[in-house]
Write an enzyme that holds these catalytic residues in place. Structure first.
Site, mmCIF file in Angstrom:
data_model
loop_
_atom_site.group_PDB
_atom_site.id
_atom_site.type_symbol
_atom_site.label_atom_id
_atom_site.label_comp_id
_atom_site.label_asym_id
_atom_site.label_seq_id
_atom_site.Cartn_x
_atom_site.Cartn_y
_atom_site.Cartn_z
ATOM 1 C CD GLU A 136 44.019 38.084 33.278
ATOM 2 O OE1 GLU A 136 44.604 36.990 33.453
ATOM 3 O OE2 GLU A 136 43.440 38.374 32.223
ATOM 4 C CE LYS A 162 43.763 48.228 46.766
ATOM 5 N NZ LYS A 162 45.193 48.413 47.112
ATOM 6 C CB CYS A 182 50.715 35.843 37.192
ATOM 7 S SG CYS A 182 50.582 36.926 35.780
ATOM 8 C CD GLU A 199 51.158 32.890 41.789
ATOM 9 O OE1 GLU A 199 50.256 33.304 42.537
ATOM 10 O OE2 GLU A 199 51.258 33.221 40.594
HETATM 11 P P1 NAP Z 1 46.793 40.218 46.668
HETATM 12 O O1 NAP Z 1 46.566 40.205 48.132
HETATM 13 O O2 NAP Z 1 45.932 39.387 45.816
HETATM 14 O O3 NAP Z 1 46.712 41.752 46.221
HETATM 15 C C1 NAP Z 1 46.388 42.231 44.931
HETATM 16 C C2 NAP Z 1 45.557 43.500 45.052
HETATM 17 O O4 NAP Z 1 44.321 43.204 45.718
HETATM 18 C C3 NAP Z 1 46.211 44.590 45.899
HETATM 19 O O5 NAP Z 1 45.867 45.847 45.375
HETATM 20 C C4 NAP Z 1 45.572 44.364 47.244
HETATM 21 O O6 NAP Z 1 45.609 45.473 48.092
HETATM 22 C C5 NAP Z 1 44.160 44.033 46.849
HETATM 23 N N1 NAP Z 1 43.388 43.310 47.862
HETATM 24 C C6 NAP Z 1 43.837 42.517 48.860
HETATM 25 N N2 NAP Z 1 42.806 42.040 49.571
HETATM 26 C C7 NAP Z 1 41.675 42.531 49.024
HETATM 27 C C8 NAP Z 1 40.276 42.404 49.324
HETATM 28 N N3 NAP Z 1 39.837 41.656 50.338
HETATM 29 N N4 NAP Z 1 39.397 43.056 48.540
HETATM 30 C C9 NAP Z 1 39.804 43.811 47.507
HETATM 31 N N5 NAP Z 1 41.110 43.976 47.191
HETATM 32 C C10 NAP Z 1 42.035 43.340 47.932
HETATM 33 O O7 NAP Z 1 48.283 39.863 46.382
HETATM 34 P P2 NAP Z 1 49.527 40.195 47.331
HETATM 35 O O8 NAP Z 1 49.167 40.087 48.791
HETATM 36 O O9 NAP Z 1 50.100 41.447 46.893
HETATM 37 O O10 NAP Z 1 50.436 38.967 46.993
HETATM 38 C C11 NAP Z 1 50.178 37.706 47.578
HETATM 39 C C12 NAP Z 1 50.405 36.601 46.596
HETATM 40 O O11 NAP Z 1 49.505 36.736 45.497
HETATM 41 C C13 NAP Z 1 51.753 36.581 45.927
HETATM 42 O O12 NAP Z 1 52.742 36.008 46.669
HETATM 43 C C14 NAP Z 1 51.444 35.823 44.672
HETATM 44 O O13 NAP Z 1 51.444 34.448 44.902
HETATM 45 C C15 NAP Z 1 50.081 36.263 44.330
HETATM 46 N N6 NAP Z 1 50.095 37.344 43.320
HETATM 47 C C16 NAP Z 1 49.722 37.040 42.070
HETATM 48 C C17 NAP Z 1 49.730 38.022 41.103
HETATM 49 C C18 NAP Z 1 49.325 37.755 39.703
HETATM 50 O O14 NAP Z 1 49.540 38.588 38.836
HETATM 51 N N7 NAP Z 1 48.713 36.649 39.417
HETATM 52 C C19 NAP Z 1 50.151 39.295 41.410
HETATM 53 C C20 NAP Z 1 50.512 39.583 42.719
HETATM 54 C C21 NAP Z 1 50.460 38.596 43.660
HETATM 55 P P3 NAP Z 1 46.934 45.893 48.913
HETATM 56 O O15 NAP Z 1 47.203 47.234 48.392
HETATM 57 O O16 NAP Z 1 46.548 45.918 50.343
HETATM 58 O O17 NAP Z 1 47.996 44.938 48.604
#
Ligand code: NAP
Ligand code: MG
Length: 499
Positions: free
Chosen positions: A267, A192, A301, A402
């Site tokens: 990760e 996904k 990240c 972050e």
């Molecule tokens: P996120 O919510 O953690 O999303 C990452 C992935 O997980 C996306 O594919 C997301 O789907 C999915 N997801 C979200 N909620 C889920 C759930 N309950 N169960 C299973 N999968 C789920 O990250 P984001 O909202 O895109 O970003 C928010 C913050 O996360 C950023 O501002 C940053 O601080 C952090 N982040 C960290 C990394 C890293 O590499 N460490 C990368 C991205 C973001 P969707 O398609 O709906 O988004």
């Protein structure tokens, strides 16, 4: 407008039709018939619509993956044939690199000079690295002392059906990090992508088919985390979840995966310290510190978001950085001259702007950058100016959380023990940098940092061959290198009575 920027001729064709999902080797609509839009973050224009998969679609994809794992040609394939398929996929990515790079930039916003010369070639390298491993995944024999006479040996077998969920910051590269080792080890996959950036993954799906992978080996379900993602994590017939994203969602996944005790690797985020000692080569350390936080708009990240600078050189470093920052060219990532693009989404723009306001409220000072004014050309997209905060305290929100944007806190320090202690005072432990010409200090600090990766007189490098992952709340498990084989295989110990 697209044509003015010399888009690859395949892209308008690719975007002309709503995008479907890849399940069991077929391109299908979602069961509900629902779709969602994906936008160009530089202009807020809709690029195309994408199928909105949910629980039922995940179920179909898991069934397809299970069948491919248990019965299909994949389950009988010789290692050298599996290897050849993965090499073929890498070749196809390389052949379509210009198109993939532009598509990535359209969907994510990042400068095409980065997507073309970092994201896409690194994705290729990743597939090639793991294609090489397929024929080298071996077990061991053990000199057991149990009564009797036994041959005891191990086999490394695939785990089975793997669910993979990735974020939007490096869409194709994250897909490569996930898919390559999982395929090399013989698993089947339900993947996904992030809702903000599904396009290069869908194009990769076409290349996976062109390469000749059997039906159901890689299934791609586009949709939202709370629905499709959550259904994948909870599914009783999924054997493992590999996730990259926020620590917050990582914790939800750990809880939701417990139903069938599926394996989980994570990760997650970072708040990474980059430490410049007074004896460092500043001609290298300063440009690297800028790249550490402003590369990919800071949506990384491993971004070096806490810059610790030894007090005697603090003013010198700040003023050199400020001068360099004024020259960073913001704009539409498709323009070859652009050095920094927009953030990925309205939501991310708001998050980052909120952090800038919180920083000011808590008493930090914006040294350079700050909120984008509404009148400029850039207000059409989700742009944030490269921003440096000074007068930051380690306890402030901007120094602890972050931000995932181009916002840097620069903090002075007085001695080595002080900076090690402050660098480690974090719930995260993903990456860190150390800049010094003193070899013993470099090693001492590198050893003392609680961090999955430490760069000495360098910052931000990753390589398919080198393990990557987090200490503390930055993750579970190590991707890349031979360590990723541990994430995608399980060990079977076989006892043969040879008496
Ligand atoms: P996120 O919510 O953690 O999303 C990452 C992935 O997980 C996306 O594919 C997301 O789907 C999915 N997801 C979200 N909620 C889920 C759930 N309950 N169960 C299973 N999968 C789920 O990250 P984001 O909202 O895109 O970003 C928010 C913050 O996360 C950023 O501002 C940053 O601080 C952090 N982040 C960290 C990394 C890293 O590499 N460490 C990368 C991205 C973001 P969707 O398609 O709906 O988004
Ligand atoms: Mg988009």
């Amino acid at each position: 407008m697209h044509n003015e920027l010399n888009l690859h001729p395949n892209i308008p064709k690719f975007l002309a039709q709503p995008k479907r999902m890849l399940i069991n080797g077929q391109w299908v609509e979602s069961t509900s018939g629902k779709q969602f839009e994906t936008l160009n973050p530089a202009t807020r224009e809709v690029l195309t619509k994408v199928a909105e998969g949910d629980k039922e679609d995940i179920n179909c994809a898991v069934q397809a993956a299970r069948k491919a794992f248990a019965e299909g040609p994949w389950s009988r394939m010789k290692p050298n044939e599996r290897s050849r398929l993965i090499y073929k996929l890498a070749d196809l990515i390389e052949q379509n690199a210009d198109e993939l790079a532009q598509l990535e930039t359209l969907d994510n916003g990042k400068p095409v000079r980065e997507s073309r010369y970092v994201d896409i070639p690194s994705s290729c390298e990743h597939f090639r690295y793991y294609a090489g491993w397929v024929t080298k995944i071996t077990g061991e024999t053990f000199p057991v002392s149990a009564p009797g006479n036994f041959l005891n040996y191990t086999r490394r077998e695939p785990i089975g059906v793997v669910g993979q969920i990735v974020p939007w910051n490096f869409p194709l590269l994250m897909a490569a990090w996930k898919l390559a080792p999982a395929l090399a080890c013989g698993n089947t996959i339900v993947f996904k992508p992030a809702e903000q950036t599904p396009l290069t993954t869908l194009r990769l799906g076409e290349l996976i088919q062109e390469a000749g992978f059997p039906d159901g080996v890689v299934n791609i379900v586009t949709g939202f985390g709370e629905t499709a993602g959550a259904a994948l994590v909870k599914h009783e017939d999924v054997d493992k979840i590999a996730f990259t994203g926020s620590t917050e969602v990582g914790k939800i996944i750990v809880g939701e995966a417990k139903g069938n005790l599926k394996k989980v690797s994570l990760e997650l985020g970072g708040k990474n310290p980059n430490i410049i000692f007074a004896d460092a080569d500043l001609s290298k350390a300063i440009p690297a510190a800028l790249a550490a936080i402003f590369f990919n708009q800071g949506e990384v990240c491993t971004s070096g978001s806490r810059l610790y600078v030894e007090r005697k050189i603090y003013d010198q470093v700040i003023s050199a950085m400020t001068e360099a920052i004024q020259k960073i060219k913001l704009g539409n990532g498709l323009m070859p001259s652009t050095e920094m693009g927009p953030l990925v989404s309205e939501e991310q723009l708001k998050r980052v702007n909120d952090y800038i306001e919180i920083g000011q409220k808590e008493g930090a000072e914006i040294y350079v950058g700050g909120l984008q004014s509404d009148e400029t050309e850039l207000s059409k997209g989700y742009f944030v100016k490269p921003t440096i905060f000074t007068n930051v305290d380690d306890q402030m929100t901007i120094a602890k959380e972050e931000i995932f944007g181009p916002v840097l806190s620069v903090l002075p320090f007085d001695n080595t023990d002080d900076v090690i202690c402050r660098a480690n005072h974090s719930t995260f432990g993903l990456a860190a940098g150390v800049w010094t010409k003193d070899v013993s200090k470099a090693h001492r600090v590198a050893n003392a940092l609680e961090s999955g990766t430490v760069w000495v007189n360098a910052y931000g490098l990753t390589d398919a061959a080198s393990p990557f992952g987090g200490y503390k709340q930055s993750g579970i498990g190590r991707e890349m290198g031979s360590t990723a084989l541990d994430l995608y295989t399980q060990i079977k110990s076989i006892w043969v009575n040879i008496d």
